[in-house]
Design an enzyme around this catalytic site. Sequence first.
Site, mmCIF file in Angstrom:
data_model
loop_
_atom_site.group_PDB
_atom_site.id
_atom_site.type_symbol
_atom_site.label_atom_id
_atom_site.label_comp_id
_atom_site.label_asym_id
_atom_site.label_seq_id
_atom_site.Cartn_x
_atom_site.Cartn_y
_atom_site.Cartn_z
ATOM 1 N N HIS A 162 0.692 -1.340 -0.027
ATOM 2 C CA HIS A 162 -0.266 -0.173 0.302
ATOM 3 C C HIS A 162 0.988 1.447 -0.491
ATOM 4 O O HIS A 162 0.467 2.095 0.563
ATOM 5 C CB HIS A 162 -0.898 -0.335 1.209
ATOM 6 C CG HIS A 162 -2.294 0.604 0.954
ATOM 7 N ND1 HIS A 162 -2.720 0.627 -0.070
ATOM 8 C CD2 HIS A 162 -3.338 1.575 1.940
ATOM 9 C CE1 HIS A 162 -4.020 1.945 -0.193
ATOM 10 N NE2 HIS A 162 -4.001 2.137 1.317
ATOM 11 N N SER A 203 -2.808 5.365 10.631
ATOM 12 C CA SER A 203 -1.720 6.112 9.644
ATOM 13 C C SER A 203 -0.396 6.321 10.092
ATOM 14 O O SER A 203 -0.731 6.294 11.988
ATOM 15 C CB SER A 203 -2.740 7.756 10.312
ATOM 16 O OG SER A 203 -1.825 8.630 9.628
ATOM 17 N N TYR A 209 -12.075 -0.198 0.869
ATOM 18 C CA TYR A 209 -12.462 -0.135 1.776
ATOM 19 C C TYR A 209 -13.650 -1.057 2.475
ATOM 20 O O TYR A 209 -14.729 -1.095 1.164
ATOM 21 C CB TYR A 209 -12.832 1.136 2.334
ATOM 22 C CG TYR A 209 -11.095 2.228 2.778
ATOM 23 C CD1 TYR A 209 -10.936 1.934 3.972
ATOM 24 C CD2 TYR A 209 -11.404 2.300 1.412
ATOM 25 C CE1 TYR A 209 -9.523 2.511 3.713
ATOM 26 C CE2 TYR A 209 -9.739 2.885 1.894
ATOM 27 C CZ TYR A 209 -8.884 3.705 2.801
ATOM 28 O OH TYR A 209 -7.736 4.201 2.536
#
Length: 918
Positions: free
Chosen positions: A118, A407, A632
């Site tokens: 990713h 994150s 998602y």
Amino acid sequence: MARVACNWLGLLLPLLCVARSQAEYHVGAGKADITGPVADVNLMGYAMPLQIARGLHIRLYARAFVFADGSNPRQRFVYVVSDACMSSQLVTLKVLQRLEAMYGGLYSKDNVLLSGTHTHASPAGFLQYVLYSITSLGFVEQSFDALVDGITEAIVAAHKNVAPAAVSYASGQLLGANINRSPTAYLANPAAERAAYEHDVDKDMQLLRITAPGPAAAASVPSNLAAKSEAAEGQAAAAGSRESSSSSGSSSSSGSSSNSSSNSSSNNVEGRGLISWFPVHCTSMNNTNPYVSGDNKGAAAQLIEKAWKQQQSNRRKAAALHASSSSRTSTGHAHAGRRSRVGLCSSSTGGSCSWLGWYWQLLKCLLTQQQPTASSTEATAAAAGSTVGRAGSFVAAFAQSSVGDTSPNVQGAFCLDTGLPCEVSSSTCNGRNEMCHGRGPAWPDDTASTAAIAALQADKAQQLWAAPGSEVSGPIDFRHTYVNMSDVVVRASRLTRAGATCAPAMGFSFAAGTTDGPGAFDFTQGDTTGNPFWNLVRDLLSPPSPQQQACHAPKPILLNTGYIKQPYPWQPDVTEVSVMRLGNFVIVGVPGEFTTMAGRRMRAAVAATIGDAWGAGLTVVLSGLSGTYSSYVATWEEYQVQRYEGASTLYGPHTLDAYIQTVLELVQAMLSGQPVTSSVVPPDLLSQQIGLLGPVVMDAVPRGAAFGDVVLAPLPAYSAGQLAQAVFRSGCPRNNLRRGGTFLAVQVRRGGTFLAVQVLGPGGGWSDVAGDDDWATHLHWGRHWKLSTQSFAIVRWQIPADTPEGEYRLVHYGDAKTLPWATPQPFQGSSSSFTVTRNASLLRRLLAAAAPSGDPHAAAELQRDALCQFVDSTLSQRLHEDVVAGAGNSSWARVPEFQRLQRLQQAAVLQRLGCSAQ
């Protein structure tokens, strides 16, 4: 600090699985270059149209593992981790076709699982659905081919290297490396469910360790290289995390509860590879980054692999020295003299591990607000390339897990204009999303933040390698199925909520982006009502029916993608899931970004279904972004909040339950020994792909000049820690991707120096020190103006602190297309040589010609000013052309948001080159 760094070099030492006389598993590992075009192509992940590749940060790789049953080697599966934004359905299909052609039915969709790390800095244009290729101007053949070729090569390498192996497992908590970027959505999950977990993101790293019998010589390590593993307490603070350091498990390492755990090592086995699963977005490099990069997981993998390579090199040198000294009459004096001249670290740990010390210096710098330096490879390393089929190469893969709401920007989200925290529920600043940005541990330096998050993951992997663990044992099995996610009826059960899925659609909050990469215009996260103006725009493409709106509620539909089929489908209807069993270790492959709680529910459902049927110590890991990409997957409760992750959950509020139900059907088939047959297959849309990115027309240089000529030479001398750089006349890197090669090299002269005689051998000439896969190097490429046939390349080398004194130069490799119909021809340019020295008086004398005072800082400033003036003029010309061209052809360039993004990109490039924006 050096002692901490040298913990890395214990990778070979605490091997936890004693090799059996007959190994239960046969395992192969392989690695290959998948770096696509590093120029002109949009970078995948942030969907920023102006984020166009302008060079290379670090190369991208595919790392493949083949796991086979020792008693029945045809019973096997393949797991691949690629430095790509995600897996592509089309890439997967083409890799499977190639494997079928080479190996017949040995490898198929049932036993091959491809996943992506990713990274948001890989070249775009490799997915077959329109929505994911809009900002890349459609399909990019070079991006696609690099992935298919490289992944196939990595699997072939792993196939060739299959050999008896032992596999073990360990897990441990890692703090400071991730936070939840949508905490308000997470809080919508039931309180009782949340109470079962300490954190709102997964903090455990899962590590699969692969070892194999090795020759006795490989295990003879000088005793002073051994270092016990130390706890990583304080890393959370070093990374700028706000997480509590009082958590007793902050640096814990453990295996599963199997009784076969061991904390002993064995000198008759050696390491072959590892796979780590830890959920953190690869968005450390932010949305102004113009360089291709593997981001934090790619950097972590290279860190481990280079540490392994360094240790293997030290072992070979030590063994050679031992053999040489044994053959001499005056053994003591000869051996001692050789050791002191070569500096093999037999008497000091500094030389063998100091290149790794940069990462630890970085963490120290983060605490003291100093500017970090960069690392390097060992002095004798060859230029970058693939390791296809290289026996004995250690392969370290850092895979993704439940990454959806995680994150790496661990300081939290702040407003760029005020410096205050963003509004929590909508992630806005004064009602708008554009100024709300997450801050990494070394903010505003996103490259240093990348290194920090990479170092935390790599260090935890090293600790887990050295920690007590549990043996993985039991049969190999696998199941796979395609599923039409537009039409799944979910049955009520203790693990699933009754409902039905919908045709794909994206909500309004999808356009708001995230705190890792905000969107544009007036979109905000948490929007459950929509906007009349954007509804009108949406209806011009495809108006959603009342049934579609009701199915997706409370998501207000912005893009009705499931019903847009022109020029070909915008998003997938058919996706896939896989379950790979390695004894009591289970990998669940899912085709998207599961949020933290969505992943927890999936793993819990699989574990509950298996129970104790596969023995004690069952471990279930989630492999995200695998096989196909379908955006998602949020929980039903998170979906109601409609932050970015919920708005990007394609198939409605019951998406997660549909995936859980489908995966459990595979698990139940495995438990009963029944095969699984897919009732649907995905389309192969390769022949329909449209790509609007034009070819390289031609390259040119001014009259009297040549490709590879130096435009701006390096200074005559530098000290360690300084930046050496040179500007070359170049051709477009798209002429030749140089996959498995390099666009640059740092070289050292052989002959006449301590380094040359003792490390590189006698004789003249130059030897490579580093290539473009090294953290210390950097390639920036650009055209003089947008449509110019002339271009330049800046080769940069942040000289590592442990660089030996000597004479060096910078080299640029490229290919130029001198006529539109011509075949690109290779060229090479070399800078003037420069001296790297620690002698301050010598440095001043050498720099006297560059700066009257001979002051190294003044000389560096003069060179920087010359480079910045050169680059700034090209960027200003490009910006002017873009705005004028846009104003002449459409109203888009007159939109203030477009102009703001243009200026932001220009300023970001100047800042990354050490220049201030004008």
